[in-house]
Design an enzyme around this catalytic site. Structure first.
Site, PDB file in Angstrom:
ATOM      1  N   SER A 103       0.831  -1.210   0.000  1.00 59.35           N
ATOM      2  CA  SER A 103       0.000   0.000   0.000  1.00 59.35           C
ATOM      3  C   SER A 103       0.863   1.257   0.000  1.00 59.35           C
ATOM      4  O   SER A 103       1.997   1.262   0.481  1.00 59.35           O
ATOM      5  CB  SER A 103      -0.902   0.034   1.241  1.00 59.35           C
ATOM      6  OG  SER A 103      -1.772  -1.072   1.264  1.00 59.35           O
TER       7      SER A 103
HETATM    8  N1  SAH Z   1      -1.176  -4.778   3.790  1.00 54.64           N
HETATM    9  C1  SAH Z   1      -0.408  -5.032   2.584  1.00 54.64           C
HETATM   10  C2  SAH Z   1      -1.188  -4.627   1.347  1.00 54.64           C
HETATM   11  C3  SAH Z   1      -1.256  -5.770   0.412  1.00 54.64           C
HETATM   12  S1  SAH Z   1      -2.369  -5.638  -0.965  1.00 54.64           S
HETATM   13  C4  SAH Z   1       0.962  -4.404   2.648  1.00 54.64           C
HETATM   14  O1  SAH Z   1       1.223  -3.629   3.568  1.00 54.64           O
HETATM   15  O2  SAH Z   1       1.795  -4.713   1.782  1.00 54.64           O
HETATM   16  C5  SAH Z   1      -3.721  -6.645  -0.395  1.00 54.64           C
HETATM   17  C6  SAH Z   1      -3.388  -8.082  -0.052  1.00 54.64           C
HETATM   18  O3  SAH Z   1      -4.603  -8.701   0.360  1.00 54.64           O
HETATM   19  C7  SAH Z   1      -2.831  -8.930  -1.190  1.00 54.64           C
HETATM   20  O4  SAH Z   1      -1.615  -9.505  -0.803  1.00 54.64           O
HETATM   21  C8  SAH Z   1      -3.929  -9.974  -1.421  1.00 54.64           C
HETATM   22  O5  SAH Z   1      -3.415 -11.238  -1.829  1.00 54.64           O
HETATM   23  C9  SAH Z   1      -4.567 -10.045  -0.054  1.00 54.64           C
HETATM   24  N2  SAH Z   1      -5.939 -10.574  -0.015  1.00 54.64           N
HETATM   25  C10 SAH Z   1      -6.956 -10.331  -0.884  1.00 54.64           C
HETATM   26  N3  SAH Z   1      -8.078 -10.982  -0.489  1.00 54.64           N
HETATM   27  C11 SAH Z   1      -7.764 -11.637   0.662  1.00 54.64           C
HETATM   28  C12 SAH Z   1      -8.473 -12.498   1.537  1.00 54.64           C
HETATM   29  N4  SAH Z   1      -9.755 -12.833   1.328  1.00 54.64           N
HETATM   30  N5  SAH Z   1      -7.828 -12.994   2.620  1.00 54.64           N
HETATM   31  C13 SAH Z   1      -6.523 -12.694   2.847  1.00 54.64           C
HETATM   32  N6  SAH Z   1      -5.795 -11.899   2.058  1.00 54.64           N
HETATM   33  C14 SAH Z   1      -6.394 -11.377   0.961  1.00 54.64           C
END
Ligand code: SAH
Length: 218
Positions: free
Chosen positions: A67
């Site tokens: 993010s």
């Molecule tokens: N918090 C992260 C942002 C990652 S982007 C950071 O600081 O880097 C969002 C993430 O959510 C992705 O890695 C994606 O694979 C995950 N994601 C999407 N749907 C999900 C679900 N149902 N359960 C767990 N993770 C999920």
């Protein structure tokens, strides 16, 4: 194995990022300090080393992104984390947001549905620093009923709706910060559970997240 080094240049760029976040309206000093303490470049491929402190999202593999720092700061500020609170994060990704929450003193339980991203965090030496950060492979729509209830829940992917199971895992007085909508932009919502189990909702700015998907992958 990759060498991690936090140089004066990185530290300087981080200070500039903090100034940018202040300009954009982040006021929570503890959140700003946590971001200032964290070498964001450790969470990215070395190719991003020189640009890791730009206020942008970057690819982390599997079509996912770390993010934008402003988004991380914004969600962290809305959560109003106090030390030792139990926090559930959906969407570990790079583990940057989870580490910010750990820096704030929370006990963090973070779930990732992409096996490759989950596995990458297992070999990520920096996270061994945080004994208050636990990683789970699974579907965030289910939450972690055996570890709950939680003081705070944060969703870091675009939720198509507010998952009932996650609301159920909030303590009375607990708060959830969740970007909701399936389109290009999501409205950031903060939902507070009152002592009698009813919910109040506040709406904030629009952001753009990768989608929250059901089931596990890999
Ligand atoms: N918090 C992260 C942002 C990652 S982007 C950071 O600081 O880097 C969002 C993430 O959510 C992705 O890695 C994606 O694979 C995950 N994601 C999407 N749907 C999900 C679900 N149902 N359960 C767990 N993770 C999920």
């Amino acid at each position: 194995m990759r060498q991690y080094e936090d140089t004066y240049r990185h530290k300087g760029l981080r200070k500039q990022l903090i100034a940018t976040l202040r300009q954009k309206g982040i006021t929570d000093e503890r959140v700003l300090e946590a971001i200032n303490n964290l070498p964001r470049h450790y969470f990215l491929d070395t190719a991003f080393d020189q640009i890791a402190y730009e206020d942008r999202a970057f690819p982390i593999g599997e079509g996912q992104t770390i993010s934008q720092p402003y988004t991380v700061a914004y969600q962290s500020q809305l959560l109003e984390i106090k030390p030792f609170e139990k926090v559930l994060e959906i969407g570990t990704g790079s583990a940057y947001q989870a580490s910010v929450l750990a820096e704030l003193g929370a006990h963090v339980y973070t779930i990732e549905r992409q096996k490759k991203l989950f596995d990458a965090n297992k070999t990520f030496v920096f996270k061994a620093k945080y004994h208050n950060l636990k990683f789970f492979y699974g579907d965030g729509f289910e939450g972690l009923p055996t570890y709950g209830p939680f003081d705070k829940v944060i969703i870091t992917a675009a939720a198509p709706f507010i998952p009932e199971k996650l609301l159920a895992q909030l303590k009375p007085g607990g708060k959830m910060v969740i970007p909701v909508d399936e389109g290009d932009a999501q409205r950031m919502l903060r939902i507070t559970k009152s002592a009698d189990g009813t919910f109040t909702e506040e709406a904030f700015e629009q952001f753009s997240f990768v989608p929250m998907l059901t089931g596990k992958n890999g």
